[in-house]
Structures are given as structure tokens and as C-alpha cells.
Design an enzyme around this catalytic site. Structure first.
Site, PDB file in Angstrom:
ATOM      1  N   SER A  15      -2.752  15.333  -6.526  1.00 12.76           N
ATOM      2  CA  SER A  15      -3.136  14.303  -5.496  1.00 12.76           C
ATOM      3  C   SER A  15      -2.506  13.218  -6.307  1.00 12.76           C
ATOM      4  CB  SER A  15      -5.055  14.174  -5.097  1.00 12.76           C
ATOM      5  OG  SER A  15      -4.611  15.391  -4.647  1.00 12.76           O
ATOM      6  N   SER A  32      -8.052   6.170  -4.713  1.00  9.29           N
ATOM      7  CA  SER A  32      -6.713   6.477  -4.852  1.00  9.29           C
ATOM      8  C   SER A  32      -5.674   5.435  -3.382  1.00  9.29           C
ATOM      9  CB  SER A  32      -6.505   7.852  -4.328  1.00  9.29           C
ATOM     10  OG  SER A  32      -6.080   7.696  -3.115  1.00  9.29           O
ATOM     11  N   ARG A  89     -10.559   6.497   4.238  1.00  9.07           N
ATOM     12  CA  ARG A  89     -12.082   6.108   4.473  1.00  9.07           C
ATOM     13  C   ARG A  89     -12.125   5.130   5.059  1.00  9.07           C
ATOM     14  NH1 ARG A  89     -14.011   9.473  -1.148  1.00  9.07           N
ATOM     15  NH2 ARG A  89     -12.156  11.295  -1.086  1.00  9.07           N
ATOM     16  N   ASN A  98      -7.232   6.415  -0.509  1.00 10.78           N
ATOM     17  CA  ASN A  98      -8.418   6.476  -0.522  1.00 10.78           C
ATOM     18  C   ASN A  98      -8.854   5.544   1.107  1.00 10.78           C
ATOM     19  OD1 ASN A  98      -9.588   6.969  -3.658  1.00 10.78           O
ATOM     20  ND2 ASN A  98      -9.172   8.358  -1.669  1.00 10.78           N
ATOM     21  N   TRP A  99      -7.793   4.575   1.099  1.00  8.43           N
ATOM     22  CA  TRP A  99      -7.723   3.514   2.173  1.00  8.43           C
ATOM     23  C   TRP A  99      -7.931   4.660   3.404  1.00  8.43           C
ATOM     24  CZ3 TRP A  99      -8.519  -1.457   1.067  1.00  8.43           C
ATOM     25  CH2 TRP A  99      -8.001  -1.681  -0.154  1.00  8.43           C
ATOM     26  N   ASP A 157     -13.600  14.285  -8.366  1.00  5.93           N
ATOM     27  CA  ASP A 157     -13.863  14.554  -7.017  1.00  5.93           C
ATOM     28  C   ASP A 157     -15.348  15.480  -6.237  1.00  5.93           C
ATOM     29  OD1 ASP A 157     -12.949  15.145  -4.717  1.00  5.93           O
ATOM     30  OD2 ASP A 157     -11.644  16.908  -5.429  1.00  5.93           O
ATOM     31  N   TRP A 206     -21.082  17.244  -3.155  1.00  2.49           N
ATOM     32  CA  TRP A 206     -22.123  16.921  -3.921  1.00  2.49           C
ATOM     33  C   TRP A 206     -23.450  16.200  -3.106  1.00  2.49           C
ATOM     34  CZ3 TRP A 206     -26.118  13.727  -5.456  1.00  2.49           C
ATOM     35  CH2 TRP A 206     -27.024  13.986  -6.149  1.00  2.49           C
TER      36      TRP A 206
HETATM   37  C1  IPE Z   1     -14.442  11.196  -5.308  1.00  5.31           C
HETATM   38  O1  IPE Z   1     -15.560  12.111  -4.410  1.00  5.31           O
HETATM   39  C2  IPE Z   1     -13.929  10.332  -4.162  1.00  5.31           C
HETATM   40  C3  IPE Z   1     -13.781   9.297  -5.751  1.00  5.31           C
HETATM   41  C4  IPE Z   1     -13.060   8.052  -4.866  1.00  5.31           C
HETATM   42  C5  IPE Z   1     -13.728   8.423  -6.786  1.00  5.31           C
HETATM   43  P1  IPE Z   1     -14.853  12.417  -2.948  1.00  5.31           P
HETATM   44  O2  IPE Z   1     -15.525  11.584  -2.211  1.00  5.31           O
HETATM   45  O3  IPE Z   1     -13.587  12.864  -3.103  1.00  5.31           O
HETATM   46  O4  IPE Z   1     -15.549  13.895  -3.165  1.00  5.31           O
HETATM   47  P2  IPE Z   1     -15.141  15.028  -2.059  1.00  5.31           P
HETATM   48  O5  IPE Z   1     -13.950  15.293  -2.305  1.00  5.31           O
HETATM   49  O6  IPE Z   1     -15.187  14.163  -0.236  1.00  5.31           O
HETATM   50  O7  IPE Z   1     -16.418  15.573  -2.330  1.00  5.31           O
HETATM   51 MG    MG Z   2     -12.759  14.480  -2.876  1.00  2.00          MG
END
Ligand code: IPE
Ligand code: MG
Length: 218
Positions: free
Chosen positions: A172, A47, A53, A50-51, A2, A7
Site C-alpha cells: 500500500s 497515507s 476517509r 487516507n484522505w 492496520d 478490531w
Molecule cells: C489503521 O487501521 C489505520 C490507520 C490510518 C493507521 P484501519 O483504519 O485501516 O483499519 P481497517 O483496515 O479498516 O480494519
Molecule cells: Mg486498513
């Protein structure tokens, strides 16, 4: 893994640059794990949540996963690894599914470490799927073993340690069943900053933990 997005944000870079740097860190950490004799590393790459996004970020992540299995797995590791996938990959783009299936097949007899990649993975979904599989087999009463044997991790050893980066202190939906007796380490570092030294530190902390599994110890 994460903190890729944060970053990048701190450097005023697009989020996908953070993911790209995340895969560089991943290669370093996997090689360090092989060196240290770690048997299995499970990664939370995408995950089931994550869809949510944006499509552009999802596509970039899927392409990085494809590149990881198609190019990095055969070329970038100091010893050949076994690739496993946990999660329902059926909604992914077909070329990514093909690359994953091909790599799982090609690497299945490799010795050394298992790299188990969670893609469209959710711990609750995994447990529900396991229970439904047991029901479908005709069982009326379900045991702990029945569930365990129907998880994605059925053939893997117990989960000893969960590490999460980026200062978030929550699971999570990651490996909910498997972490019943795991140790946890939460690091403030963002994932792209992780390296071999961090792994050494993590293993040192882990080795110092007293695992009693409900007993009273030595
Ligand atoms: C890891 O970083 C994402 C993955 C899907 C592996 P993130 O995208 O969640 O980064 P933050 O939480 O926005 O900083
Ligand atoms: Mg994250």
C-alpha cells in the site's frame, strides 16, 4: 498499523475507538522496541490515500497524532525518543502541523530510538519528490545515491524489516524505495491487539532470516 477499524467493528464499536486502542498498542510496541534496542521505527500513521476517509475519521486521526506527539512523546516512553516526520504535512490542520514541528525540533537531540511517523505519506510521491529535488539542483543524470539522499529517510539507516498487521499482504505505497532489500512479516492480528510479546516474536522471526542481499550468503 492496520486493522483498527476491523478490531472496532468486531466489537460493534465506532472505528475511532479502534484507532484509540491502536495508539495504546503503539505506546506498548514503542516501549518494547526501545527495550530491545531497535534503532528506528517507521510508522504508517496516515497515507496519502487516507484522505478518502470521512472527514470525522480524518479529524480524529489527526487529533490522535497531535496528542501522541504533544503528550505521549514527552511522558509515556521509558527513554526519550527522536521524532521525525515523513510525508507532506502542509495540508493538515495548522495546530497539528505546529505540534509536529515543535516536537521534531524539541526531540532532535534525544538519544535512543527514532520514531519516524509517515503522515500524508506515499512511497511513489516520495520518489517523485526526490527526483524533482535532484533535477532542481541542476543534475542531468540521476544516480541511486542522488535519490536516496533526497528521500525523507536520507539520514536514517537501511530499512531492515517491514511488518504489516491485520492479514493484508500488500505494501500500500509504504517506503517503496527503501524496502528493496527488506524482510517482510505479515501478521493476522489487528493492530490494537499488538503487544510486547508480538514484538519479541517478530524479532525472533527476523533474526532467523538469512539476508543475502543478492549474494550467496555465508
Ligand atoms: C489503521 O487501521 C489505520 C490507520 C490510518 C493507521 P484501519 O483504519 O485501516 O483499519 P481497517 O483496515 O479498516 O480494519
Ligand atoms: Mg486498513
Amino acid at each position: 498499523m492496520d486493522g483498527n477499524g476491523r478490531w472496532a467493528k468486531e466489537r460493534m464499536l465506532p472505528r475511532v475507538v479502534g484507532h484509540r486502542r491502536g495508539t495504546t498498542a503503539l505506546k506498548k510496541v514503542i516501549n518494547a522496541c526501545i527495550q530491545k534496542g531497535v534503532k528506528v521505527v517507521s510508522l504508517y500513521a496516515f497515507s496519502s490515500e487516507n484522505w478518502k476517509r470521512p472527514e470525522s475519521e480524518r479529524t480524529a486521526l489527526f487529533n490522535m497524532i497531535k496528542e501522541f506527539v504533544a503528550k505521549d512523546v514527552p511522558n509515556k516512553f521509558i527513554k526519550p525518543v527522536v521524532i521525525k516526520v515523513m510525508g507532506d504535512i502542509s495540508p493538515l490542520p495548522q495546530d497539528v502541523i505546529d505540534a509536529l514541528k515543535e516536537t521534531v525540533e524539541k526531540t532532535k537531540n534525544n538519544g535512543n530510538m527514532v520514531v519516524n511517523i509517515g503522515i500524508n505519506y506515499g512511497g511513489r510521491d516520495e520518489i517523485v519528490k526526490a527526483v524533482n529535488d535532484v533535477i532542481a539542483s541542476g543534475k542531468k543524470e540521476i544516480t541511486v545515491d542522488d535519490i536516496e539522499q533526497n528521500l525523507y529517510t536520507a539520514e536514517l539507516p537501511p530499512l531492515d524489516l517491514v511488518v504489516r498487521t491485520s492479514g493484508e499482504i500488500r505494501l500500500s505505497n509504504f517506503m517503496l524505495w527503501q524496502c528493496a532489500y527488506s524482510e517482510f512479516i505479515f501478521l493476522d492480528k489487528y493492530w490494537p491487539d499488538m503487544n510486547k510479546k508480538d514484538l519479541d516474536e517478530i524479532l525472533k522471526i527476523y533474526t532467523g532470516r538469512d539476508r543475502r542481499f543478492g549474494g550467496i550468503g555465508k
